[in-house]
Design an enzyme around this catalytic site. Structure first.
Site, PDB file in Angstrom:
ATOM      1  N   ILE A  62      51.285 -29.201  45.277  1.00 48.21           N
ATOM      2  CA  ILE A  62      51.857 -29.198  43.916  1.00 48.21           C
ATOM      3  C   ILE A  62      51.988 -30.599  43.325  1.00 48.21           C
ATOM      4  CG2 ILE A  62      53.018 -26.954  44.193  1.00 48.21           C
ATOM      5  CD1 ILE A  62      55.685 -28.508  44.502  1.00 48.21           C
ATOM      6  N   THR A 132      69.090 -24.591  45.470  1.00 47.57           N
ATOM      7  CA  THR A 132      70.054 -24.613  46.568  1.00 47.57           C
ATOM      8  C   THR A 132      71.476 -24.839  46.067  1.00 47.57           C
ATOM      9  OG1 THR A 132      70.711 -25.933  48.479  1.00 47.57           O
ATOM     10  CG2 THR A 132      69.459 -27.084  46.811  1.00 47.57           C
ATOM     11  N   ASP A 133      72.449 -24.440  46.886  1.00 51.57           N
ATOM     12  CA  ASP A 133      73.854 -24.726  46.545  1.00 51.57           C
ATOM     13  C   ASP A 133      74.180 -26.203  46.711  1.00 51.57           C
ATOM     14  OD1 ASP A 133      73.845 -24.881  49.332  1.00 51.57           O
ATOM     15  OD2 ASP A 133      75.452 -23.433  49.646  1.00 51.57           O
ATOM     16  N   GLU A 134      73.295 -26.955  47.408  1.00 56.38           N
ATOM     17  CA  GLU A 134      73.592 -28.370  47.674  1.00 56.38           C
ATOM     18  C   GLU A 134      73.639 -29.214  46.398  1.00 56.38           C
ATOM     19  OE1 GLU A 134      71.851 -30.342  50.947  1.00 56.38           O
ATOM     20  OE2 GLU A 134      71.817 -28.554  52.189  1.00 56.38           O
ATOM     21  N   TYR A 157      67.693 -35.269  49.377  1.00 54.74           N
ATOM     22  CA  TYR A 157      67.190 -33.893  49.200  1.00 54.74           C
ATOM     23  C   TYR A 157      67.901 -33.216  48.032  1.00 54.74           C
ATOM     24  CZ  TYR A 157      67.091 -28.820  49.815  1.00 54.74           C
ATOM     25  OH  TYR A 157      66.989 -27.468  49.589  1.00 54.74           O
ATOM     26  N   LYS A 161      66.485 -31.844  44.379  1.00 58.18           N
ATOM     27  CA  LYS A 161      66.567 -30.442  43.929  1.00 58.18           C
ATOM     28  C   LYS A 161      67.367 -30.359  42.617  1.00 58.18           C
ATOM     29  CE  LYS A 161      65.272 -27.132  45.681  1.00 58.18           C
ATOM     30  NZ  LYS A 161      63.970 -26.403  45.667  1.00 58.18           N
TER      31      LYS A 161
HETATM   32  P1  NAD Z   1      60.407 -24.831  54.326  1.00 63.36           P
HETATM   33  O1  NAD Z   1      60.483 -26.297  54.547  1.00 63.36           O
HETATM   34  O2  NAD Z   1      60.507 -23.916  55.495  1.00 63.36           O
HETATM   35  O3  NAD Z   1      59.023 -24.471  53.593  1.00 63.36           O
HETATM   36  C1  NAD Z   1      58.542 -25.219  52.513  1.00 63.36           C
HETATM   37  C2  NAD Z   1      57.136 -24.737  52.193  1.00 63.36           C
HETATM   38  O4  NAD Z   1      56.661 -25.498  51.078  1.00 63.36           O
HETATM   39  C3  NAD Z   1      56.133 -24.938  53.337  1.00 63.36           C
HETATM   40  O5  NAD Z   1      55.306 -23.811  53.469  1.00 63.36           O
HETATM   41  C4  NAD Z   1      55.324 -26.149  52.896  1.00 63.36           C
HETATM   42  O6  NAD Z   1      54.002 -26.149  53.390  1.00 63.36           O
HETATM   43  C5  NAD Z   1      55.362 -25.980  51.380  1.00 63.36           C
HETATM   44  N1  NAD Z   1      55.184 -27.274  50.699  1.00 63.36           N
HETATM   45  C6  NAD Z   1      55.851 -28.439  50.935  1.00 63.36           C
HETATM   46  N2  NAD Z   1      55.382 -29.409  50.142  1.00 63.36           N
HETATM   47  C7  NAD Z   1      54.402 -28.849  49.370  1.00 63.36           C
HETATM   48  C8  NAD Z   1      53.548 -29.354  48.362  1.00 63.36           C
HETATM   49  N3  NAD Z   1      53.591 -30.635  47.980  1.00 63.36           N
HETATM   50  N4  NAD Z   1      52.679 -28.496  47.762  1.00 63.36           N
HETATM   51  C9  NAD Z   1      52.625 -27.180  48.132  1.00 63.36           C
HETATM   52  N5  NAD Z   1      53.392 -26.672  49.117  1.00 63.36           N
HETATM   53  C10 NAD Z   1      54.275 -27.489  49.723  1.00 63.36           C
HETATM   54  O7  NAD Z   1      61.508 -24.519  53.238  1.00 63.36           O
HETATM   55  P2  NAD Z   1      62.496 -23.263  53.117  1.00 63.36           P
HETATM   56  O8  NAD Z   1      63.669 -23.503  53.955  1.00 63.36           O
HETATM   57  O9  NAD Z   1      61.720 -22.021  53.244  1.00 63.36           O
HETATM   58  O10 NAD Z   1      62.954 -23.434  51.586  1.00 63.36           O
HETATM   59  C11 NAD Z   1      62.195 -22.887  50.528  1.00 63.36           C
HETATM   60  C12 NAD Z   1      62.872 -23.199  49.205  1.00 63.36           C
HETATM   61  O11 NAD Z   1      64.181 -22.640  49.192  1.00 63.36           O
HETATM   62  C13 NAD Z   1      63.044 -24.693  48.930  1.00 63.36           C
HETATM   63  O12 NAD Z   1      62.815 -24.919  47.566  1.00 63.36           O
HETATM   64  C14 NAD Z   1      64.500 -24.959  49.296  1.00 63.36           C
HETATM   65  O13 NAD Z   1      65.003 -26.044  48.541  1.00 63.36           O
HETATM   66  C15 NAD Z   1      65.149 -23.649  48.904  1.00 63.36           C
HETATM   67  N6  NAD Z   1      66.374 -23.284  49.656  1.00 63.36           N
HETATM   68  C16 NAD Z   1      66.361 -23.324  51.026  1.00 63.36           C
HETATM   69  C17 NAD Z   1      67.503 -22.908  51.717  1.00 63.36           C
HETATM   70  C18 NAD Z   1      67.539 -22.891  53.232  1.00 63.36           C
HETATM   71  O14 NAD Z   1      68.603 -22.624  53.815  1.00 63.36           O
HETATM   72  N7  NAD Z   1      66.451 -23.129  53.926  1.00 63.36           N
HETATM   73  C19 NAD Z   1      68.636 -22.487  51.010  1.00 63.36           C
HETATM   74  C20 NAD Z   1      68.592 -22.491  49.604  1.00 63.36           C
HETATM   75  C21 NAD Z   1      67.449 -22.882  48.938  1.00 63.36           C
HETATM   76  O1  DAU Z   2      72.822 -25.060  51.638  1.00 66.25           O
HETATM   77  C1  DAU Z   2      71.464 -24.797  51.502  1.00 66.25           C
HETATM   78  C2  DAU Z   2      70.656 -25.796  52.292  1.00 66.25           C
HETATM   79  O2  DAU Z   2      70.815 -25.449  53.668  1.00 66.25           O
HETATM   80  C3  DAU Z   2      69.179 -25.819  51.920  1.00 66.25           C
HETATM   81  O3  DAU Z   2      69.056 -26.233  50.591  1.00 66.25           O
HETATM   82  C4  DAU Z   2      68.392 -26.758  52.849  1.00 66.25           C
HETATM   83  O4  DAU Z   2      67.024 -26.692  52.547  1.00 66.25           O
HETATM   84  C5  DAU Z   2      68.622 -26.316  54.273  1.00 66.25           C
HETATM   85  O5  DAU Z   2      67.974 -27.200  55.167  1.00 66.25           O
HETATM   86  C6  DAU Z   2      70.120 -26.256  54.590  1.00 66.25           C
HETATM   87  O6  DAU Z   2      70.692 -27.599  54.617  1.00 66.25           O
HETATM   88  P1  DAU Z   2      71.769 -28.039  55.710  1.00 66.25           P
HETATM   89  O7  DAU Z   2      71.752 -29.507  55.811  1.00 66.25           O
HETATM   90  O8  DAU Z   2      73.078 -27.379  55.451  1.00 66.25           O
HETATM   91  O9  DAU Z   2      71.113 -27.331  57.025  1.00 66.25           O
HETATM   92  P2  DAU Z   2      70.936 -27.867  58.526  1.00 66.25           P
HETATM   93  O10 DAU Z   2      70.514 -26.687  59.331  1.00 66.25           O
HETATM   94  O11 DAU Z   2      70.119 -29.093  58.576  1.00 66.25           O
HETATM   95  O12 DAU Z   2      72.416 -28.243  58.934  1.00 66.25           O
HETATM   96  C7  DAU Z   2      73.467 -27.283  58.931  1.00 66.25           C
HETATM   97  C8  DAU Z   2      74.743 -27.987  59.360  1.00 66.25           C
HETATM   98  O13 DAU Z   2      74.616 -28.345  60.740  1.00 66.25           O
HETATM   99  C9  DAU Z   2      75.005 -29.276  58.614  1.00 66.25           C
HETATM  100  O14 DAU Z   2      76.417 -29.440  58.462  1.00 66.25           O
HETATM  101  C10 DAU Z   2      74.465 -30.357  59.550  1.00 66.25           C
HETATM  102  C11 DAU Z   2      74.719 -29.767  60.917  1.00 66.25           C
HETATM  103  N1  DAU Z   2      73.744 -30.139  61.977  1.00 66.25           N
HETATM  104  C12 DAU Z   2      72.401 -30.010  61.713  1.00 66.25           C
HETATM  105  C13 DAU Z   2      71.461 -30.343  62.656  1.00 66.25           C
HETATM  106  C14 DAU Z   2      69.984 -30.234  62.367  1.00 66.25           C
HETATM  107  C15 DAU Z   2      74.182 -30.570  63.211  1.00 66.25           C
HETATM  108  O15 DAU Z   2      75.413 -30.648  63.467  1.00 66.25           O
HETATM  109  N2  DAU Z   2      73.256 -30.892  64.158  1.00 66.25           N
HETATM  110  C16 DAU Z   2      71.905 -30.815  63.936  1.00 66.25           C
HETATM  111  O16 DAU Z   2      71.121 -31.160  64.847  1.00 66.25           O
END
Ligand code: NAD
Ligand code: DAU
Length: 350
Positions: A62, A132-134, A157, A161
């Protein structure tokens, strides 16, 4: 097929569940999965639907505006569901630039391409931005994020977003682009990449490695099963109000340390190991810089306006998740080899 939807990031964790939900539920839609296949993108996640007649995969980045425009002009989608992103907070602290490129510039490239093919005739069109809620920053011990909470991102990050959300709203307010935004809490479930807390701990328990808990472990996150996020996206994409944003969550807060202890308990039971085995792996490590204390979503709006409710309890979701990882250890081994090892060494050797 009467409609084409481009889903970006469909090979990632959440995106793959959204693609599967749409491919199964809407055989009359052509679902185009647009993904660059970064370290987080994995077509293995979609093996079960890869040959469906209403599914196409396109490898595209993208950040490449020209290629994105070509893809949009070729498929002429009625809808975009945009999930592609750099998604890991720790990686954003190590290297913010990739987050600006993909999350901000990449989103603007998609918005421009949508305007180009829709030519300001927006009937039957929709750009759904998945966020995201972040973006709301951190809560203290009480309170919840509502859709009216001011943006206050702290990590590179969440700043990227937040910026992408602002651009999506700006294209609605300036050009009338039909948009909706969802801001979801932490997801967990099958295919979760093992750099994130829950799958990292599952992987480390399986391999008798330390479970790294940042700081005092009292940080709080609000967890939602990934398939329930996919269902919320379906609902908002089809029924959300134009220009609106919807918080998505399940009123399910856990302090990290309590969550990891619960995971340890369930893993010991499922692996037939004596109770307390996994707990011994818990290790407190250096805190994440700028670590947000607490996230908690008020999901009243999506519930009252669209009737949304999560379909599984946390107990069910966590059990399903562990079972999936135990039955898919080849998947886990594949994604934790190569580049992942380098990342892991760098992240946890500090
Ligand atoms: P992820 O990192 O698992 O997957 C991201 C995907 O995007 C991958 O398939 C990657 O190949 C693709 N991608 C990355 N850069 C790209 C680029 N430049 N062009 C095209 N494709 C690209 O992420 P996820 O955890 O599945 O999150 C998906 C979406 O949801 C994100 O926008 C994230 O901000 C949002 N989100 C995630 C969470 C969570 O808890 N994981 C919560 C709320 C919102
Ligand atoms: O709230 C939504 C977000 O949740 C999404 O937007 C992000 O894409 C997703 O990665 C996630 O972010 P967090 O930072 O909350 O997720 P993570 O799993 O990295 O961490 C969850 C919590 O655990 C956070 O308080 C950090 C802590 N943590 C994380 C890792 C990887 C640890 O204590 N140890 C670890 O090794």
């Amino acid at each position: 097929m009467n409609k084409t939807i481009i889903i970006t990031g469909g090979a990632g964790f959440i995106g793959s569940h959204v693609v599967r939900e749409f491919v199964h539920k809407y055989p009359q839609y052509h679902i185009v999965n647009l993904d660059a296949l970064t370290y987080a993108g994995n077509l293995e996640n979609l093996k079960d639907i890869q040959d469906f007649p209403n599914y196409t995969f396109v490898k595209a980045d993208i950040t490449d505006a020209g290629h994105i425009l070509d893809v949009f002009r070729h498929y002429r989608p009625n809808g975009i569901i945009h999930l592609a992103a750099e998604s890991h907070v720790d990686r954003s602290i190590a290297d913010p630039s990739a987050f600006v490129m993909t999350n901000v510039i990449g989103t603007v490239n998609l918005l421009n391409a949508a305007r180009d093919i829709w030519k300001d005739d927006y009937r039957g069109k929709r750009f759904h931005h998945v966020s995201t809620d972040e973006v709301y920053g951190a809560l203290g011990d009480t309170g919840l994020f509502t859709e009216e909470t001011n943006y206050d991102p702290h990590s590179p990050y969440s700043a990227s977003k937040a910026s992408s959300d602002h651009f999506v709203r700006a294209y609605h307010d300036t050009y009338g682009l039909p948009i909706v935004i969802t801001n979801c809490s932490n997801n967990y479930g099958p295919n979760h990449f093992p750099e994130k807390l829950i799958p990292l701990c599952i992987h480390n328990i399986l391999n008798n490695k330390p479970l790294p808990i940042y700081g005092d472990g009292k940080y709080t996150r609000d967890w939602l099963f990934v398939i329930d996020h996919a269902k919320a996206i379906d609902l908002v994409y089809h029924q959300g109000k134009d220009g609106g944003s919807y918080n998505v969550g399940g009123f399910n807060e856990w302090q990290n340390i309590d969550l990891v202890k619960e995971l340890c308990k369930q893993m010991d039971q499922k692996l037939n190991r004596p109770e307390g085995t996994a707990n011994k792996l818990i290790t407190f490590v250096k805190d994440r810089p700028g670590h947000d204390l607490r996230y908690a979503i008020d999901a009243t709006k999506i519930n009252q306006e669209l009737g949304y409710q999560p379909s599984v309890t946390f107990e069910q979701g966590l059990s399903l998740t562990i079972d999936w990882f135990l039955s898919n250890q080849v998947w886990l081994d594949n994604v934790t080899s190569g580049e992942y090892q380098k990342y892991y060494q760098e992240q946890y050797s500090k």
